[in-house]
Design a protein around this motif. Structure first.
Motif, PDB file in Angstrom:
ATOM      1  N   LYS A  25       0.875  -1.247   0.182  1.00  0.00           N
ATOM      2  CA  LYS A  25       0.546   0.140  -0.185  1.00  0.00           C
ATOM      3  C   LYS A  25       0.824   1.573  -0.065  1.00  0.00           C
ATOM      4  O   LYS A  25       0.524   2.579  -0.571  1.00  0.00           O
ATOM      5  N   GLN A  26       2.120   0.892   1.018  1.00  0.00           N
ATOM      6  CA  GLN A  26       2.774   2.401   1.013  1.00  0.00           C
ATOM      7  C   GLN A  26       3.879   2.618  -0.427  1.00  0.00           C
ATOM      8  O   GLN A  26       4.251   3.555  -0.206  1.00  0.00           O
ATOM      9  N   VAL A  27       3.632   1.668  -1.464  1.00  0.00           N
ATOM     10  CA  VAL A  27       4.802   2.122  -2.889  1.00  0.00           C
ATOM     11  C   VAL A  27       3.779   1.247  -3.802  1.00  0.00           C
ATOM     12  O   VAL A  27       2.892   0.282  -3.618  1.00  0.00           O
ATOM     13  N   SER A  28       3.725   2.053  -4.930  1.00  0.00           N
ATOM     14  CA  SER A  28       2.757   1.151  -6.084  1.00  0.00           C
ATOM     15  C   SER A  28       3.808   1.220  -7.442  1.00  0.00           C
ATOM     16  O   SER A  28       4.943   1.886  -7.156  1.00  0.00           O
ATOM     17  N   THR A  29       3.690   0.571  -8.016  1.00  0.00           N
ATOM     18  CA  THR A  29       3.748  -0.780  -8.555  1.00  0.00           C
ATOM     19  C   THR A  29       4.004  -1.123 -10.042  1.00  0.00           C
ATOM     20  O   THR A  29       2.988  -2.213 -10.383  1.00  0.00           O
ATOM     21  N   PRO A  30       2.992   0.357 -10.641  1.00  0.00           N
ATOM     22  CA  PRO A  30       2.320   0.382 -11.680  1.00  0.00           C
ATOM     23  C   PRO A  30       2.362   0.040 -13.033  1.00  0.00           C
ATOM     24  O   PRO A  30       1.356  -1.462 -13.557  1.00  0.00           O
ATOM     25  N   ASN A  31       3.828  -0.788 -13.680  1.00  0.00           N
ATOM     26  CA  ASN A  31       4.520  -1.046 -14.501  1.00  0.00           C
ATOM     27  C   ASN A  31       4.276  -2.664 -14.377  1.00  0.00           C
ATOM     28  O   ASN A  31       3.883  -3.088 -14.992  1.00  0.00           O
ATOM     29  N   LEU A  32       4.459  -3.206 -12.928  1.00  0.00           N
ATOM     30  CA  LEU A  32       5.077  -4.705 -12.840  1.00  0.00           C
ATOM     31  C   LEU A  32       3.213  -4.842 -12.017  1.00  0.00           C
ATOM     32  O   LEU A  32       3.010  -6.524 -12.566  1.00  0.00           O
ATOM     33  N   ASP A  33       2.585  -4.418 -12.050  1.00  0.00           N
ATOM     34  CA  ASP A  33       0.747  -4.443 -12.292  1.00  0.00           C
ATOM     35  C   ASP A  33       0.917  -4.886 -13.382  1.00  0.00           C
ATOM     36  O   ASP A  33      -0.590  -5.566 -13.325  1.00  0.00           O
ATOM     37  N   ARG A  34       0.476  -4.054 -13.985  1.00  0.00           N
ATOM     38  CA  ARG A  34      -0.090  -3.781 -15.657  1.00  0.00           C
ATOM     39  C   ARG A  34       0.709  -5.570 -15.964  1.00  0.00           C
ATOM     40  O   ARG A  34      -0.328  -5.909 -16.802  1.00  0.00           O
ATOM     41  N   LEU A  35       0.887  -5.655 -15.622  1.00  0.00           N
ATOM     42  CA  LEU A  35       1.959  -6.762 -16.287  1.00  0.00           C
ATOM     43  C   LEU A  35       1.368  -8.394 -15.863  1.00  0.00           C
ATOM     44  O   LEU A  35       1.117  -8.848 -16.779  1.00  0.00           O
ATOM     45  N   ALA A  36       1.613  -8.186 -14.326  1.00  0.00           N
ATOM     46  CA  ALA A  36       0.860  -9.139 -13.984  1.00  0.00           C
ATOM     47  C   ALA A  36      -0.801  -9.448 -14.334  1.00  0.00           C
ATOM     48  O   ALA A  36      -1.004 -10.142 -14.459  1.00  0.00           O
ATOM     49  N   LYS A  37      -1.544  -8.710 -14.335  1.00  0.00           N
ATOM     50  CA  LYS A  37      -2.605  -8.364 -14.538  1.00  0.00           C
ATOM     51  C   LYS A  37      -3.038  -8.931 -16.076  1.00  0.00           C
ATOM     52  O   LYS A  37      -4.190  -9.721 -16.587  1.00  0.00           O
ATOM     53  N   MET A  38      -2.478  -8.763 -17.072  1.00  0.00           N
ATOM     54  CA  MET A  38      -1.954  -9.215 -18.778  1.00  0.00           C
ATOM     55  C   MET A  38      -2.087 -10.653 -18.337  1.00  0.00           C
ATOM     56  O   MET A  38      -1.520 -11.162 -19.671  1.00  0.00           O
ATOM     57  N   GLY A  39      -0.816 -11.270 -17.842  1.00  0.00           N
ATOM     58  CA  GLY A  39      -0.880 -12.571 -17.625  1.00  0.00           C
ATOM     59  C   GLY A  39      -1.242 -13.402 -16.464  1.00  0.00           C
ATOM     60  O   GLY A  39      -2.559 -12.808 -15.963  1.00  0.00           O
ATOM     61  N   LEU A  40      -0.806 -13.727 -15.968  1.00  0.00           N
ATOM     62  CA  LEU A  40      -0.863 -14.977 -14.697  1.00  0.00           C
ATOM     63  C   LEU A  40      -0.065 -14.965 -13.500  1.00  0.00           C
ATOM     64  O   LEU A  40       1.370 -14.333 -13.809  1.00  0.00           O
ATOM     65  N   ARG A  41      -0.752 -14.705 -12.762  1.00  0.00           N
ATOM     66  CA  ARG A  41       0.160 -14.413 -11.559  1.00  0.00           C
ATOM     67  C   ARG A  41      -0.011 -15.384 -10.206  1.00  0.00           C
ATOM     68  O   ARG A  41      -1.185 -15.842 -10.030  1.00  0.00           O
ATOM     69  N   PHE A  42       1.450 -15.392 -10.135  1.00  0.00           N
ATOM     70  CA  PHE A  42       1.333 -16.967  -8.482  1.00  0.00           C
ATOM     71  C   PHE A  42       1.262 -16.661  -7.277  1.00  0.00           C
ATOM     72  O   PHE A  42       1.871 -15.545  -6.835  1.00  0.00           O
ATOM     73  N   THR A  43       0.449 -17.007  -7.017  1.00  0.00           N
ATOM     74  CA  THR A  43       0.643 -17.208  -5.147  1.00  0.00           C
ATOM     75  C   THR A  43       1.594 -18.085  -4.266  1.00  0.00           C
ATOM     76  O   THR A  43       2.091 -17.420  -2.897  1.00  0.00           O
TER      77      THR A  43
END
Ligand code: CA
Length: 485
Positions: free
Chosen positions: A49-67
């Motif tokens: 919450k205290q840091v945002s990573t819009p590019n990595l978020d966008r990349l993950a959102k376009m693909g599969l994000r593993f937990t």
């Protein structure tokens, strides 16, 4: 070649007035962005919450994000050894965190990820942090530095030899230090002081970043390092510029090879210590300098994405983002990271981080993106970076012998919901075993063996070793069998 692809290639060939070579199997580009020391909770798409990573978020959102994706190990060198070789590093002595003058720990005769892809027709490039050793021992930094990445299957390399906090503080392109003046030769030692350069121990007043532990040897760019070096002044890196330098090399590799199948291994220095962001990123987060370099990392990834989009390569490129081990806050420099967290949890809900056998040591962010081919979503499959070799070998129809690497391409490309049934986790003297929800953390150092149920206790707070002695015994035996295999 079928008629349709023949016609397509012929028309492409005419349009470009060059011949497009025929290919039996599709060869989408592969870009692997490997961040350093990014923890499970460090990206906004993983809950930060205290840091945002819009590019990595966008990349993950376009693909599969593993937990539930893992490194093999909770530190840099062994984790990277496993990525390259498909072998658990604890099987091989000498794969722990290396000094900057260590010899190459991978035998050029071993199968490697880059060589497998090179043989499959990829142009292969290595940019960024190496930390797998160079040469055959007693490397001469003023001459040909070999063997290294080029001998393991990379066509091109532009690297920092070890880490930002270890000497020598120079870039190496191919076999040579970049920008070296032969009249000012480099000497390096991890045993005794060489030359007249001041050290952090002798002259703490010269430091722009105070120390918290170790790191008190030669001062370069106002920062004292692990190890001693002298000479090479024209070749020394400037920490503030490092992310930009490495990023430009990654982009150059894409520029140079965008018309042929390429594999880019882009191992960023961010967010390892010393954390020295460029002026553009200093103060851009709400959780101190450690988060500022997360912003810088995110920007680096964004620039790679933009380059692929510029060339129209998103549908023809598999992009993997991950980290080489879990999070660490104080890693030897008093850079204010611990005092400025402001509620940020680098490991998210997990226990431990870098150096730890608990989940925070090896469970890391991991996304795989292939536009139009991989259905976007979230995957809970248990996977390991050691599996990339076997998975991409299967994908490209290559043969490799790597016993610890499993073909998990089904889960990787979103065709299967599950992957591994078990996984070994490694942190120094301790090994852990995951079997589904169960986590056995083996004994090591002064610590006894423990057992956790991650389904009800993801933070590994309740040791069940006394309640479930039978399961403890079974998992200990299984781990011993894997070790012996
Ligand atoms: Ca690392």
């Amino acid at each position: 070649m079928n008629r349709r692809s023949f016609l397509k290639q012929t028309s492409l060939g005419l349009a470009a007035t060059t011949l497009v070579p025929a290919q039996k199997t599709p060869r989408p580009n592969i870009v692997f962005i490997l961040a350093d020391d990014i923890g499970y909770g460090d990206l906004s798409c993983y809950g930060a919450k205290q840091v945002s990573t819009p590019n990595l978020d966008r990349l993950a959102k376009m693909g599969l994000r593993f937990t539930d994706a893992h490194t093999t190990s909770a530190t840099c060198t062994p984790s990277r050894y496993a990525i390259m070789t498909g072998e658990y590093p604890w099987r091989k002595p000498g794969t722990n965190v290396l000094p900057g003058d260590a010899k190459l720990i991978i035998d050029p005769a071993q199968p490697t990820l880059p060589r497998m892809l090179q043989s499959a027709g990829y142009k292969t490039g290595c940019v960024g942090k190496w930390h797998l050793g160079l040469g055959n021992g007693g490397v001469d930094w003023n001459g040909e530095i070999s063997p290294g990445p080029l001998e393991l299957g990379f066509d091109e390399s532009f690297i920092i030899p070890a880490t930002g906090d270890r000497v020598p503080c120079v870039y190496i392109e191919g076999h040579r230090v970049v920008g070296l003046n032969p009249k000012d030769p480099i000497a390096v030692s991890y045993l005794k002081k060489v030359g007249d350069e001041p050290t952090g121990k002798e002259h703490p007043e010269y430091l722009k970043m105070p120390l918290s532990a170790g790191h008190d040897m030669t001062i370069v760019n106002g920062i004292s390092r692990i190890g001693y070096m002298s000479g090479g002044h024209s070749a020394l890196w400037v920490d503030e510029d490092m992310a930009g330098v490495l990023n430009r090399r990654a982009l150059k590799f894409i520029d140079d090879h965008h018309k042929e199948p390429f594999f880019l291994y882009f191992a960023t220095h961010d967010i390892h210590v010393p954390r020295v962001p460029s002026a553009q990123f200093r103060g851009t987060s709400h959780c101190g300098v450690r988060c500022d370099v997360i912003r810088e990392l995110d920007d680096s990834a964004g620039q790679v994405l933009a380059a692929l989009e510029k060339y129209g390569l998103m549908e023809n490129t598999i992009i993997i983002f991950s980290s080489d081990n879990g999070a660490v806050v104080d890693d030897g420099y008093a850079d204010g990271a611990a005092e400025s967290l402001n509620g940020h949890k680098p490991s998210g809900p997990l226990r431990g981080g870098k150096y730890s056998v608990y989940e925070g040591g090896t469970r890391v962010p991991f996304s795989v993106t292939w536009k139009g081919k991989i259905q976007p979503g979230v995957s809970d499959a248990m996977i390991s970076q050691v599996d990339l070799l076997a998975s991409f070998a299967a994908f490209t129809g290559s043969k490799v012998a790597a016993k610890d690497s499993q073909d998990i391409s089904g889960a990787l490309f979103g065709k299967a919901k599950t992957a591994r049934t078990e996984l070994v986790e490694h942190a120094g003297a301790r090994l852990g075993l995951r079997q589904g929800q169960w986590k056995y953390a083996g004994a090591g150092g002064n610590q006894k063996a423990e057992l956790f149920d991650l389904s009800s206790d993801p933070g590994e707070t309740k040791d069940l070793s006394q309640q479930k002695p039978q399961l403890m015994k079974q998992m200990a035996q299984r781990l011993a069998a894997i070790r012996a295999s």
